[in-house]
Scaffold this active site. Structure first.
Site, PDB file in Angstrom:
ATOM      1  N   ASN A  16     -24.489  18.004  23.874  1.00 36.44           N
ATOM      2  CA  ASN A  16     -22.705  17.498  23.400  1.00 36.44           C
ATOM      3  C   ASN A  16     -23.864  15.935  22.639  1.00 36.44           C
ATOM      4  O   ASN A  16     -23.930  14.965  23.798  1.00 36.44           O
ATOM      5  CB  ASN A  16     -22.021  17.626  24.469  1.00 36.44           C
ATOM      6  CG  ASN A  16     -20.845  16.311  24.095  1.00 36.44           C
ATOM      7  OD1 ASN A  16     -20.806  15.478  23.921  1.00 36.44           O
ATOM      8  ND2 ASN A  16     -19.568  17.624  24.335  1.00 36.44           N
ATOM      9  N   HIS A  67     -21.586  11.140  23.836  1.00 34.18           N
ATOM     10  CA  HIS A  67     -21.666   9.597  24.691  1.00 34.18           C
ATOM     11  C   HIS A  67     -23.023   9.098  24.050  1.00 34.18           C
ATOM     12  O   HIS A  67     -22.504   7.004  24.218  1.00 34.18           O
ATOM     13  CB  HIS A  67     -21.674   9.829  26.210  1.00 34.18           C
ATOM     14  CG  HIS A  67     -20.452  10.464  26.741  1.00 34.18           C
ATOM     15  ND1 HIS A  67     -19.679  10.078  26.168  1.00 34.18           N
ATOM     16  CD2 HIS A  67     -20.507  11.682  27.409  1.00 34.18           C
ATOM     17  CE1 HIS A  67     -18.289  10.776  27.350  1.00 34.18           C
ATOM     18  NE2 HIS A  67     -19.023  11.500  27.854  1.00 34.18           N
ATOM     19  N   HIS A  73     -17.561  16.339  19.789  1.00 36.92           N
ATOM     20  CA  HIS A  73     -15.587  16.309  20.199  1.00 36.92           C
ATOM     21  C   HIS A  73     -14.964  15.071  19.801  1.00 36.92           C
ATOM     22  O   HIS A  73     -15.064  13.617  20.258  1.00 36.92           O
ATOM     23  CB  HIS A  73     -15.636  16.474  22.071  1.00 36.92           C
ATOM     24  CG  HIS A  73     -14.321  16.563  22.040  1.00 36.92           C
ATOM     25  ND1 HIS A  73     -13.681  16.376  23.851  1.00 36.92           N
ATOM     26  CD2 HIS A  73     -13.066  16.391  21.547  1.00 36.92           C
ATOM     27  CE1 HIS A  73     -12.615  16.269  23.600  1.00 36.92           C
ATOM     28  NE2 HIS A  73     -11.941  16.844  22.509  1.00 36.92           N
ATOM     29  N   ARG A  79     -11.752  13.782  19.314  1.00 38.75           N
ATOM     30  CA  ARG A  79     -10.594  13.695  19.698  1.00 38.75           C
ATOM     31  C   ARG A  79      -9.374  12.360  19.726  1.00 38.75           C
ATOM     32  O   ARG A  79      -9.788  12.014  18.402  1.00 38.75           O
ATOM     33  CB  ARG A  79     -11.093  12.848  21.358  1.00 38.75           C
ATOM     34  CG  ARG A  79     -12.120  13.331  22.585  1.00 38.75           C
ATOM     35  CD  ARG A  79     -11.812  12.606  23.804  1.00 38.75           C
ATOM     36  NE  ARG A  79     -10.522  12.199  24.077  1.00 38.75           N
ATOM     37  CZ  ARG A  79     -10.208  12.547  25.462  1.00 38.75           C
ATOM     38  NH1 ARG A  79     -11.193  13.603  25.673  1.00 38.75           N
ATOM     39  NH2 ARG A  79      -8.890  12.851  26.029  1.00 38.75           N
ATOM     40  N   ARG A 119     -11.794   7.925  20.965  1.00 36.90           N
ATOM     41  CA  ARG A 119     -12.485   7.294  21.777  1.00 36.90           C
ATOM     42  C   ARG A 119     -14.340   7.027  21.702  1.00 36.90           C
ATOM     43  O   ARG A 119     -14.915   6.433  22.044  1.00 36.90           O
ATOM     44  CB  ARG A 119     -12.072   7.469  23.139  1.00 36.90           C
ATOM     45  CG  ARG A 119     -13.072   8.461  23.987  1.00 36.90           C
ATOM     46  CD  ARG A 119     -12.551   8.960  25.285  1.00 36.90           C
ATOM     47  NE  ARG A 119     -11.305   8.806  25.719  1.00 36.90           N
ATOM     48  CZ  ARG A 119     -11.250   9.250  26.996  1.00 36.90           C
ATOM     49  NH1 ARG A 119     -11.710  10.090  27.706  1.00 36.90           N
ATOM     50  NH2 ARG A 119      -9.863   9.638  27.030  1.00 36.90           N
ATOM     51  N   GLU A 148     -15.710  20.510  19.035  1.00 37.33           N
ATOM     52  CA  GLU A 148     -14.974  21.128  19.608  1.00 37.33           C
ATOM     53  C   GLU A 148     -13.540  20.134  19.109  1.00 37.33           C
ATOM     54  O   GLU A 148     -13.714  18.432  18.916  1.00 37.33           O
ATOM     55  CB  GLU A 148     -15.318  20.372  20.811  1.00 37.33           C
ATOM     56  CG  GLU A 148     -16.351  20.731  22.034  1.00 37.33           C
ATOM     57  CD  GLU A 148     -16.905  20.318  22.859  1.00 37.33           C
ATOM     58  OE1 GLU A 148     -15.862  19.055  23.596  1.00 37.33           O
ATOM     59  OE2 GLU A 148     -17.678  20.543  23.980  1.00 37.33           O
ATOM     60  N   THR A 194     -11.960  16.183  29.462  1.00 42.78           N
ATOM     61  CA  THR A 194     -11.402  16.965  29.477  1.00 42.78           C
ATOM     62  C   THR A 194     -11.679  17.855  30.845  1.00 42.78           C
ATOM     63  O   THR A 194     -12.266  18.322  31.821  1.00 42.78           O
ATOM     64  CB  THR A 194     -12.357  18.308  28.216  1.00 42.78           C
ATOM     65  OG1 THR A 194     -12.694  17.755  26.996  1.00 42.78           O
ATOM     66  CG2 THR A 194     -11.494  19.312  28.189  1.00 42.78           C
ATOM     67  N   GLU A 250     -16.154  30.253  25.818  1.00 37.45           N
ATOM     68  CA  GLU A 250     -16.624  28.530  26.528  1.00 37.45           C
ATOM     69  C   GLU A 250     -16.268  28.690  28.052  1.00 37.45           C
ATOM     70  O   GLU A 250     -15.061  27.421  28.009  1.00 37.45           O
ATOM     71  CB  GLU A 250     -16.760  27.548  25.877  1.00 37.45           C
ATOM     72  CG  GLU A 250     -17.879  26.619  27.403  1.00 37.45           C
ATOM     73  CD  GLU A 250     -17.858  25.599  26.856  1.00 37.45           C
ATOM     74  OE1 GLU A 250     -17.939  25.350  25.165  1.00 37.45           O
ATOM     75  OE2 GLU A 250     -18.213  24.139  27.020  1.00 37.45           O
ATOM     76  N   HIS A 301     -19.906  21.868  31.061  1.00 43.07           N
ATOM     77  CA  HIS A 301     -18.783  20.559  31.962  1.00 43.07           C
ATOM     78  C   HIS A 301     -20.045  20.051  32.804  1.00 43.07           C
ATOM     79  O   HIS A 301     -19.133  20.998  33.784  1.00 43.07           O
ATOM     80  CB  HIS A 301     -17.561  21.086  31.217  1.00 43.07           C
ATOM     81  CG  HIS A 301     -16.894  19.961  31.570  1.00 43.07           C
ATOM     82  ND1 HIS A 301     -16.272  19.264  32.617  1.00 43.07           N
ATOM     83  CD2 HIS A 301     -15.912  19.703  30.360  1.00 43.07           C
ATOM     84  CE1 HIS A 301     -15.557  17.878  32.421  1.00 43.07           C
ATOM     85  NE2 HIS A 301     -15.646  18.317  30.892  1.00 43.07           N
TER      86      HIS A 301
HETATM   87  N1  PXP Z   1     -17.498  22.006  26.805  1.00 47.18           N
HETATM   88  C1  PXP Z   1     -16.582  21.227  27.122  1.00 47.18           C
HETATM   89  C2  PXP Z   1     -15.340  21.682  25.998  1.00 47.18           C
HETATM   90  C3  PXP Z   1     -16.311  19.557  26.378  1.00 47.18           C
HETATM   91  O1  PXP Z   1     -14.866  18.978  26.262  1.00 47.18           O
HETATM   92  C4  PXP Z   1     -17.160  19.449  27.353  1.00 47.18           C
HETATM   93  C5  PXP Z   1     -17.387  17.891  27.488  1.00 47.18           C
HETATM   94  O2  PXP Z   1     -16.826  16.946  25.756  1.00 47.18           O
HETATM   95  C6  PXP Z   1     -18.712  19.782  27.753  1.00 47.18           C
HETATM   96  C7  PXP Z   1     -18.674  20.616  27.554  1.00 47.18           C
HETATM   97  C8  PXP Z   1     -19.970  18.894  27.607  1.00 47.18           C
HETATM   98  O3  PXP Z   1     -19.462  17.557  29.152  1.00 47.18           O
HETATM   99  P1  PXP Z   1     -20.972  17.426  29.941  1.00 47.18           P
HETATM  100  O4  PXP Z   1     -20.733  15.554  29.095  1.00 47.18           O
HETATM  101  O5  PXP Z   1     -20.177  17.110  31.214  1.00 47.18           O
HETATM  102  O6  PXP Z   1     -22.141  17.905  29.733  1.00 47.18           O
END
Ligand code: PXP
Length: 241
Positions: free
Chosen positions: A9, A12, A45, A47, A51, A72, A103, A153, A191
């Site tokens: 992901n 960031h 994601h 959003r 952001r 996402e 989330t 998930e 997550h």
């Molecule tokens: N899975 C989902 C559904 C999420 O919303 C997120 C965060 O956007 C992640 C995984 C990844 O989480 P992390 O950034 O804490 O690894």
């Protein structure tokens, strides 16, 4: 045991860019580095508050990702329409609240949500594989199954917060993962997973895909994206060996 897929992901990467509203660092370039280092897929994601990831990022990634793109999203109309047009390989529906830092929980499937059912139907008609982000709770998986999706998930947030305190959250994930597989669902997880806590989740035989973002991007700031992804991929693929 089947090999585990690591989807990185890259939200960031965009967070750092948006801090200055400039054009660096570029999530498209980051995605390519992740793929070259062994990521099986790229997750973003989009959003409602935009952001971090922007619509233009998703457009660009849809054309450049050579593995698979996992988008996402919540059920906001313009974002569902974008997904319908771009047809990422996978769309993962997540709940969204504007004030949250990230989330915070899985989808609440206890009440019928016609918007969610309609969005699932639209994207499935467009050929997009659907996953639902849910808490590791067997009744939630039963409802996901009733909604006709192929994958869920499991939210690993509680595990990520409490893994040092005992096995309860891991056992909850194990039970949910078995239940999901028993229903014929593909089971993903994510997550809050980090280099330190990922091992036990990767060792769950029923889980086939992990979505990991913040920890990898954080490490990438120190050692570079290629090394950060390669290190996580090695941990994930060891699957507790
Ligand atoms: N899975 C989902 C559904 C999420 O919303 C997120 C965060 O956007 C992640 C995984 C990844 O989480 P992390 O950034 O804490 O690894």
């Amino acid at each position: 045991m089947t090999p585990m897929r690591l989807y990185v992901n890259i939200d960031h990467v965009a967070t750092v860019r948006q801090a200055r509203r400039t054009d660096e660092p570029d999530p498209v370039a980051a995605a390519a580095l992740c793929e070259a280092a062994g990521a099986d897929g790229i997750t973003v994601h989009l959003r409602e508050d935009r952001r971090h990831i922007q619509d233009a990022d998703v457009e660009a990634l849809a054309g450049t990702v050579t593995t698979v793109l996992n988008l996402e999203l919540a059920t906001s109309e313009p974002i569902v329409a974008l997904a319908e047009r771009l047809r990422p390989f996978q769309a993962t529906f997540v709940p969204e609240r504007r004030e949250e830092v990230t989330t915070e929980g899985g989808l609440d499937l206890t009440r019928r949500d016609p918007r969610l059912a309609a969005a699932i139907a639209r994207l499935q008609a467009a050929g997009v594989r659907i996953s639902l982000f849910v808490d590791p709770d067997p009744p939630a998986l039963d409802r996901a199954r009733e909604l006709g999706v192929p994958a869920v998930e499991l939210h690993t947030g509680r595990y990520a917060r409490t893994w040092r305190d005992g096995p309860a959250a891991l056992e909850e994930l194990r039970t949910a993962a078995r239940h999901g597989r028993g229903l014929g669902l593909a089971v993903h997880a994510g997550h809050g997973l980090t280099y330190r806590n990922v091992g036990s989740v990767a060792a769950l035989a029923e889980v086939e895909e992990l979505n990991i973002g913040h920890s990898i991007v954080s490490r990438a700031l120190m050692v570079g994206m290629a090394q950060a992804v390669a290190e996580m991929a090695a941990l994930v693929r060891a699957r507790g060996a």
